[in-house]
Motif scaffolding. Structure first.
Motif, PDB file in Angstrom:
ATOM      1  N   LEU A   4       0.660  -1.104  -0.677  1.00  0.00           N
ATOM      2  CA  LEU A   4       0.140   0.003   0.015  1.00  0.00           C
ATOM      3  C   LEU A   4       0.290   1.087  -0.497  1.00  0.00           C
ATOM      4  CD1 LEU A   4      -3.063   1.185   0.395  1.00  0.00           C
ATOM      5  CD2 LEU A   4      -2.263   1.345   2.465  1.00  0.00           C
ATOM      6  N   ASP A  28      -1.338  -1.455  -3.797  1.00  0.00           N
ATOM      7  CA  ASP A  28      -2.629  -0.146  -4.128  1.00  0.00           C
ATOM      8  C   ASP A  28      -2.056   1.368  -3.260  1.00  0.00           C
ATOM      9  OD1 ASP A  28      -5.312   0.245  -3.875  1.00  0.00           O
ATOM     10  OD2 ASP A  28      -5.215  -1.352  -2.348  1.00  0.00           O
ATOM     11  N   ALA A  30      -3.644   5.006  -1.775  1.00  0.00           N
ATOM     12  CA  ALA A  30      -4.349   6.159  -0.734  1.00  0.00           C
ATOM     13  C   ALA A  30      -4.278   7.539  -0.880  1.00  0.00           C
ATOM     14  CB  ALA A  30      -4.348   4.987   0.575  1.00  0.00           C
ATOM     15  N   GLU A  35      -8.438   6.904   3.652  1.00  0.00           N
ATOM     16  CA  GLU A  35      -8.371   6.178   2.696  1.00  0.00           C
ATOM     17  C   GLU A  35      -7.984   5.161   3.350  1.00  0.00           C
ATOM     18  OE1 GLU A  35      -8.208   5.502  -2.044  1.00  0.00           O
ATOM     19  OE2 GLU A  35      -7.859   7.161  -1.469  1.00  0.00           O
ATOM     20  N   GLU A  38      -8.528   2.614   6.280  1.00  0.00           N
ATOM     21  CA  GLU A  38      -9.733   2.636   5.379  1.00  0.00           C
ATOM     22  C   GLU A  38      -9.468   0.576   5.238  1.00  0.00           C
ATOM     23  OE1 GLU A  38     -13.036   1.828   6.078  1.00  0.00           O
ATOM     24  OE2 GLU A  38     -12.252   3.172   8.155  1.00  0.00           O
ATOM     25  N   LYS A  39      -8.529   0.671   4.273  1.00  0.00           N
ATOM     26  CA  LYS A  39      -7.649  -0.273   3.448  1.00  0.00           C
ATOM     27  C   LYS A  39      -7.050  -1.158   4.042  1.00  0.00           C
ATOM     28  CE  LYS A  39      -7.327   2.105  -1.031  1.00  0.00           C
ATOM     29  NZ  LYS A  39      -7.350   1.367  -2.747  1.00  0.00           N
ATOM     30  N   GLU A  43      -7.700  -5.030   3.348  1.00  0.00           N
ATOM     31  CA  GLU A  43      -6.909  -5.485   3.057  1.00  0.00           C
ATOM     32  C   GLU A  43      -5.885  -6.162   3.675  1.00  0.00           C
ATOM     33  OE1 GLU A  43      -7.431  -6.468   0.219  1.00  0.00           O
ATOM     34  OE2 GLU A  43      -9.304  -5.328  -0.734  1.00  0.00           O
TER      35      GLU A  43
END
Length: 120
Positions: A4, A28, A30, A35, A38-39, A43
């Motif tokens: 991330l 991924d 954000a 955000e 939340e990810k 995940e």
């Protein structure tokens, strides 16, 4: 490996994406602290590259608000804040790796490649 990248600066996200795109990793993104949180809650990530100064929640606040069982094994904080107190605050919430902004894309890629090799 799943990574991330959380940074509110679009240019930084694009630079990191371009730097890491040839690694065997799923990337991924954000664009703010909320955000990112939340990810991370929803995940599983092996690595999180997170900016400290972001809208809604700072990088440190994201990690502080995340349950310990949801934290990626490796969190790399990108930060322009280089004071010892700032790094101590980050370490207290589990952040072990720091890369100072402006950062070297080559250094970031090498660092993540080394983490990736350790995870194999």
């Amino acid at each position: 490996m799943k990574i991330l990248i959380a940074d509110d600066e679009k240019f930084s996200r694009m630079l990191i994406r371009d730097t890491l795109e040839d690694l065997d990793a799923e990337l991924d993104f954000a664009s703010d602290g909320h955000e990112a949180l939340e990810k991370l809650k929803n995940e599983d990530y092996h690595v999180c590259v997170i900016d400290n100064i972001m809208p809604k929640l700072s990088g440190i606040e994201v990690i502080e608000n995340l349950a310990s069982d949801r934290c990626p094994e490796h969190i790399i904080m990108l930060t322009a804040m280089t004071q010892q107190r700032d790094q101590e605050n980050a370490r207290n919430c589990g952040i072990k790796h720091f890369i100072t902004k402006p950062f070297s894309p080559v250094k970031l890629k090498t660092f993540i490649q080394d983490l990736f090799d350790d995870l194999k």
